[in-house]
Structures are given as structure tokens and as C-alpha cells.
Design a protein around this motif. Structure first.
Motif, PDB file in Angstrom:
ATOM      1  N   GLU A  58      27.028  45.019  30.702  1.00 63.05           N
ATOM      2  CA  GLU A  58      26.879  45.443  32.075  1.00 63.05           C
ATOM      3  C   GLU A  58      27.771  46.215  32.510  1.00 63.05           C
ATOM      4  OE1 GLU A  58      24.280  41.419  33.685  1.00 63.05           O
ATOM      5  OE2 GLU A  58      26.478  41.556  34.124  1.00 63.05           O
ATOM      6  N   LEU A  59      27.437  47.269  33.093  1.00 60.19           N
ATOM      7  CA  LEU A  59      28.325  48.367  33.889  1.00 60.19           C
ATOM      8  C   LEU A  59      28.084  47.982  35.320  1.00 60.19           C
ATOM      9  CD1 LEU A  59      30.186  50.715  33.792  1.00 60.19           C
ATOM     10  CD2 LEU A  59      28.121  52.162  34.004  1.00 60.19           C
ATOM     11  N   ILE A  60      29.302  47.700  35.778  1.00 63.61           N
ATOM     12  CA  ILE A  60      29.413  47.160  37.415  1.00 63.61           C
ATOM     13  C   ILE A  60      30.088  48.341  38.158  1.00 63.61           C
ATOM     14  CG2 ILE A  60      29.863  45.580  38.841  1.00 63.61           C
ATOM     15  CD1 ILE A  60      29.504  43.414  36.774  1.00 63.61           C
ATOM     16  N   LEU A  61      29.369  48.744  39.167  1.00 65.50           N
ATOM     17  CA  LEU A  61      30.056  49.808  39.920  1.00 65.50           C
ATOM     18  C   LEU A  61      30.449  49.053  41.500  1.00 65.50           C
ATOM     19  CD1 LEU A  61      28.419  51.947  38.037  1.00 65.50           C
ATOM     20  CD2 LEU A  61      29.063  53.564  39.819  1.00 65.50           C
ATOM     21  N   GLU A  62      31.564  49.004  42.098  1.00 67.27           N
ATOM     22  CA  GLU A  62      31.717  48.185  43.154  1.00 67.27           C
ATOM     23  C   GLU A  62      32.851  49.065  44.216  1.00 67.27           C
ATOM     24  OE1 GLU A  62      34.840  44.567  43.677  1.00 67.27           O
ATOM     25  OE2 GLU A  62      33.422  44.125  42.416  1.00 67.27           O
ATOM     26  N   THR A  63      32.248  48.739  45.444  1.00 66.99           N
ATOM     27  CA  THR A  63      33.019  49.027  46.514  1.00 66.99           C
ATOM     28  C   THR A  63      32.977  48.086  48.044  1.00 66.99           C
ATOM     29  OG1 THR A  63      33.438  51.032  47.924  1.00 66.99           O
ATOM     30  CG2 THR A  63      31.276  50.335  47.611  1.00 66.99           C
ATOM     31  N   ALA A  64      33.587  48.242  48.874  1.00 65.91           N
ATOM     32  CA  ALA A  64      33.358  47.484  49.937  1.00 65.91           C
ATOM     33  C   ALA A  64      33.350  48.166  51.163  1.00 65.91           C
ATOM     34  CB  ALA A  64      34.641  46.477  50.392  1.00 65.91           C
ATOM     35  N   VAL A  65      32.769  47.947  52.406  1.00 63.04           N
ATOM     36  CA  VAL A  65      32.358  48.728  53.505  1.00 63.04           C
ATOM     37  C   VAL A  65      32.459  47.828  54.612  1.00 63.04           C
ATOM     38  CG1 VAL A  65      29.782  48.428  53.693  1.00 63.04           C
ATOM     39  CG2 VAL A  65      31.021  50.323  54.571  1.00 63.04           C
ATOM     40  N   ARG A  66      32.826  48.339  55.928  1.00 68.98           N
ATOM     41  CA  ARG A  66      32.979  47.602  56.917  1.00 68.98           C
ATOM     42  C   ARG A  66      32.341  48.384  58.217  1.00 68.98           C
ATOM     43  NH1 ARG A  66      37.254  43.563  56.779  1.00 68.98           N
ATOM     44  NH2 ARG A  66      36.935  42.752  54.766  1.00 68.98           N
TER      45      ARG A  66
ATOM     46  N   GLN B 173      28.543  38.819  51.794  1.00 65.97           N
ATOM     47  CA  GLN B 173      28.949  39.018  53.568  1.00 65.97           C
ATOM     48  C   GLN B 173      30.236  39.605  53.758  1.00 65.97           C
ATOM     49  OE1 GLN B 173      28.561  34.891  54.426  1.00 65.97           O
ATOM     50  NE2 GLN B 173      26.154  34.884  54.444  1.00 65.97           N
ATOM     51  N   ASP B 174      31.322  39.728  52.877  1.00 68.58           N
ATOM     52  CA  ASP B 174      32.245  40.453  52.992  1.00 68.58           C
ATOM     53  C   ASP B 174      32.434  41.686  53.011  1.00 68.58           C
ATOM     54  OD1 ASP B 174      32.162  40.561  50.520  1.00 68.58           O
ATOM     55  OD2 ASP B 174      34.181  39.750  49.862  1.00 68.58           O
ATOM     56  N   GLY B 175      31.171  42.411  52.922  1.00 69.98           N
ATOM     57  CA  GLY B 175      31.251  43.893  52.921  1.00 69.98           C
ATOM     58  C   GLY B 175      31.151  44.287  51.312  1.00 69.98           C
ATOM     59  N   THR B 176      31.441  43.529  50.352  1.00 71.99           N
ATOM     60  CA  THR B 176      31.409  44.099  49.167  1.00 71.99           C
ATOM     61  C   THR B 176      30.124  44.382  48.541  1.00 71.99           C
ATOM     62  OG1 THR B 176      33.245  42.811  48.478  1.00 71.99           O
ATOM     63  CG2 THR B 176      32.092  43.601  46.707  1.00 71.99           C
ATOM     64  N   CYS B 177      30.102  45.684  48.036  1.00 72.58           N
ATOM     65  CA  CYS B 177      28.790  46.352  47.384  1.00 72.58           C
ATOM     66  C   CYS B 177      28.632  46.479  45.883  1.00 72.58           C
ATOM     67  CB  CYS B 177      28.183  47.519  48.277  1.00 72.58           C
ATOM     68  SG  CYS B 177      28.266  47.149  50.197  1.00 72.58           S
ATOM     69  N   GLU B 178      27.729  45.836  45.345  1.00 69.25           N
ATOM     70  CA  GLU B 178      27.758  46.024  43.750  1.00 69.25           C
ATOM     71  C   GLU B 178      26.400  46.733  43.293  1.00 69.25           C
ATOM     72  OE1 GLU B 178      30.541  42.422  41.877  1.00 69.25           O
ATOM     73  OE2 GLU B 178      28.414  41.932  42.656  1.00 69.25           O
ATOM     74  N   LEU B 179      26.607  47.371  42.254  1.00 72.72           N
ATOM     75  CA  LEU B 179      25.351  48.094  41.462  1.00 72.72           C
ATOM     76  C   LEU B 179      25.859  47.545  40.019  1.00 72.72           C
ATOM     77  CD1 LEU B 179      22.909  49.922  41.015  1.00 72.72           C
ATOM     78  CD2 LEU B 179      24.447  51.617  40.794  1.00 72.72           C
ATOM     79  N   ILE B 180      24.752  46.780  39.662  1.00 69.52           N
ATOM     80  CA  ILE B 180      24.845  46.119  38.107  1.00 69.52           C
ATOM     81  C   ILE B 180      23.699  46.930  37.208  1.00 69.52           C
ATOM     82  CG2 ILE B 180      24.979  44.160  36.884  1.00 69.52           C
ATOM     83  CD1 ILE B 180      25.666  42.384  39.327  1.00 69.52           C
ATOM     84  N   ILE B 181      24.364  47.625  36.232  1.00 74.51           N
ATOM     85  CA  ILE B 181      23.419  48.229  35.283  1.00 74.51           C
ATOM     86  C   ILE B 181      23.461  47.365  33.975  1.00 74.51           C
ATOM     87  CG2 ILE B 181      23.040  50.476  34.073  1.00 74.51           C
ATOM     88  CD1 ILE B 181      24.423  51.818  36.207  1.00 74.51           C
ATOM     89  N   ASP B 182      22.093  46.653  33.706  1.00 74.03           N
ATOM     90  CA  ASP B 182      22.073  46.198  32.511  1.00 74.03           C
ATOM     91  C   ASP B 182      21.760  47.051  31.070  1.00 74.03           C
ATOM     92  OD1 ASP B 182      21.939  43.873  31.004  1.00 74.03           O
ATOM     93  OD2 ASP B 182      19.750  43.721  31.288  1.00 74.03           O
ATOM     94  N   ARG B 183      22.411  46.993  30.058  1.00 62.40           N
ATOM     95  CA  ARG B 183      22.487  47.429  28.780  1.00 62.40           C
ATOM     96  C   ARG B 183      22.573  49.001  29.404  1.00 62.40           C
ATOM     97  NH1 ARG B 183      18.111  44.690  29.226  1.00 62.40           N
ATOM     98  NH2 ARG B 183      16.552  46.354  29.439  1.00 62.40           N
TER      99      ARG B 183
END
Length: 348
Positions: free
Chosen positions: A229-237, A265-275
Motif C-alpha cells: 500500500e502507498l499512503i499519502l498523509e497530511t493534517a488540516v485544522r 477526528q484530529d484533522g489527519t487526512c489519508e489517501l491509501i492506494i492499494d497495489r
């Protein structure tokens, strides 16, 4: 620097000072401090009374003044009385002589003057708050009156006059927006009258608390080899919570299939790309938007495939184990000694 004795100082925390070195009775009076900007202005006043009665020279000075006003002692008491009587008869009632007599009356003693030891201060409170406007008056027998916008204050269950002795207190048990205004204290006795003013601003509790979206962490990528899995992550408020959108090469990514979008809920945003594969390389953009504003963040992904990461891992493990870099020692074969030849035995 205003002059050699008076210095004005403005501190970074907003405190303003006017320092008067070696004050004298000439410094008595009402001092006004005015603050002004493009939105308006506000003033506060204070009455200064310099008490010089502690000096030993005052009594001698007053005696000398009295001697000068009495004509230097050259005339007898009878002559003075006659002169005063004649002058009184010659002066018409209500004429200039009467005015002159009043103007020559001695000034009140500094001990009889009123002054504020604590002035009113501006207050900024929420609607429904309990608030007090307070000041402390120094001097004998002050009569205290409260004004709002130069009109007498109307007291009631919500506005109470809590004056006591030299302490002036106006209490609002449940402040309302219409209570906003400029409040003044007028303190008076037989010798003088002084005043101090301050502004009370009561604001509605429904205050705009919107906060523009802001990314508190940069956008980064992480590849998990074990789950592929390739995971892109950030956080926004932001306030209210902003809506988040993901884009790849200007095309919006929808959650589904190989793509999964998660917002914590803490503002973290993730995009998970499978395979993931090399086709998933490109420019990824995250946009956050609410009624308070919008903001975006971007990151470029270069993915070369799972096999490349496997090779990198093996290469990394190989170099991490230093023992793998040492050539193995070749074991030398052990030379076997030839067995001794058997000795022949002879029998008869």
C-alpha cells in the motif's frame, strides 16, 4: 521628552507613563491621556494634587504673604480698620470691588482637595456577564454621582449603585448590549469637583469564531511493502471543519476501488492506494475549504513499482549486515598421512 522635568514613556505592553520629576503645586490640575487610531479615540482623565504641606518653608512663606497683604505692618490696627471700612463704603454692591474681594480669597488647602487614587478602566465583556466599574477617591467627604453618556444613571435590579465612603462601584448583574456606553464618576465636595470616565462595551455572545483552514503537517508518502500500500498523509485544522478533496494531476480522486480516503477526528487526512504501480506517480494536491476560506497543499510522487522496493530492501539489508561484506575463508583440506607399511612376519 516634553521638557527637562516631564518625560512620556510608552511601553510595548501598552502601559503609558508620564513622569514628573520634582513636582510642585504648579503641576496641579486635570491630566488627560488620549489614545487614537483610525477606528476612533478614547480618553481618560486624572486630577493631580501636589501636597506641599510637609515642607517646613510653607508656613514662613504664607506668613510673608500675609504680611505683604497687610501693608507691611507700618499702619496701626485702627488705621487698617478705618481704611477697610472706607473702602467698603466707597465700593458699590456687586461692583468690581466685590469681584476683587472674591478673587483674592485663599485657595483651598491641598488636604481639602479631591483626587482619584484609582481611575475607571475600560471594560469589554460578553452579554450576560457580571461586571463592576470601580474607582477610589481620595480627599474629605466626597459626594459621588454616576453618569452614562453625560446623563444620570438609572438604577434598578440589573444596575446597582454600590458606592461606599471613598469607593465608587457600579455593578451590572447581567450586562446587556444596551448597557454599552461611556460611564463617568463626578466626585465633589466644598472645595473642588473631579471626574473620571471609561467605556463599557458589551458584545453579543454569538461571536464569529471562524478560522481559515490551515495545513499543520506537510503532505508525505509512505510505502508499506508487507501490505503493498502507498499512503499519502497530511493534517488540516479550521473552524468549521473544512471539506477535503484529493486530486492527482488536476483530476479529483474519489474513494473506491484501489483508492481509500480517510479523515480522522484530529484533522489527519489519508489517501491509501492499494497495489500501486508506476502509473500512480504524479502530482497530488489536497484542497481544504470552508466558509472561512480555503487552502491547498501538494506533493509529487515517484513510484517505481513493488519490485524496486523489494530490491532496495534487500540491498539495504545486505549493506546493513557488515559480515556479509567479508569474504569467507576457504577451508584447506587436511593432508592425510600415509599409513605405515606392514612389517612381514616370518614363521618356521
Amino acid at each position: 521628552v516634553l521638557d527637562d522635568r516631564v518625560v512620556q514613556i510608552e511601553h510595548l505592553d501598552g502601559i503609558c507613563e508620564l513622569i514628573i520629576n520634582k513636582p510642585t503645586i504648579n503641576d496641579n490640575g486635570i491630566y488627560v491621556c488620549t489614545a487614537k487610531n483610525k477606528l476612533g479615540s478614547q480618553s481618560t482623565t486624572h486630577t493631580v494634587v501636589v501636597d506641599t504641606t510637609h515642607t517646613s518653608r510653607r508656613s514662613s512663606i504664607l506668613s510673608a504673604i500675609a504680611m505683604q497683604e497687610g501693608g507691611g505692618g507700618g499702619e496701626s490696627a485702627d488705621a487698617k480698620a478705618k481704611g477697610k471700612k472706607k473702602k467698603k463704603e466707597d465700593e458699590p454692591e456687586g461692583g468690581d470691588g466685590g469681584y476683587e474681594r472674591r478673587s483674592r480669597m485663599p485657595d483651598p488647602s491641598p488636604k481639602q482637595m479631591l483626587y482619584f487614587t484609582v481611575n475607571l478602566s475600560n471594560r469589554y465583556v460578553a452579554e450576560g456577564s457580571k461586571v463592576k466599574l470601580q474607582a477610589v477617591i481620595g480627599g474629605p467627604q466626597p459626594m459621588i454621582k454616576w453618569l452614562k453618556d453625560d446623563q444620570n444613571v438609572t438604577y434598578g435590579p440589573n444596575i446597582r449603585n454600590m458606592n461606599r465612603d471613598s469607593l465608587a462601584v457600579l455593578e451590572f448583574t447581567n450586562a446587556k448590549v444596551e448597557d454599552s456606553g461611556t460611564y463617568s464618576i463626578v466626585a465633589q465636595n466644598e472645595s473642588c469637583k473631579i471626574t473620571t470616565s471609561a467605556m463599557l462595551h458589551v458584545y453579543e455572545t454569538k461571536v464569529n469564531t471562524d478560522v481559515q483552514p490551515v495545513f499543520i503537517r506537510s503532505l508525505k508518502e509512505t510505502y508499506h511493502l508487507n501490505t503493498n500500500e502507498l499512503i499519502l498523509e497530511t493534517a488540516v485544522r479550521g473552524q468549521p471543519t473544512p471539506a477535503v478533496q484529493w486530486f492527482k494531476d488536476s483530476i479529483e480522486i474519489q474513494s473506491g476501488g484501489r483508492f481509500q480516503i480517510i479523515e480522522h477526528q484530529d484533522g489527519t487526512c489519508e489517501l491509501i492506494i492499494d497495489r500501486p504501480d508506476n502509473k500512480d506517480s504524479g502530482k497530488y494536491v489536497v484542497k481544504a475549504e470552508s466558509r472561512a476560506g480555503k487552502m491547498e497543499i501538494s506533493h509529487y510522487v515517484l513510484f517505481e513499482g513493488q519490485s524496486h522496493h523489494i530490491a532496495e530492501n534487500i540491498h539495504g539489508v545486505f549493506h546493513a549486515d557488515k559480515s556479509l561484506l567479508r569474504p569467507k575463508e576457504v577451508e584447506k583440506p587436511v593432508e592425510k598421512k600415509p599409513a605405515p607399511a606392514p612389517e612381514p612376519e616370518w614363521q618356521a
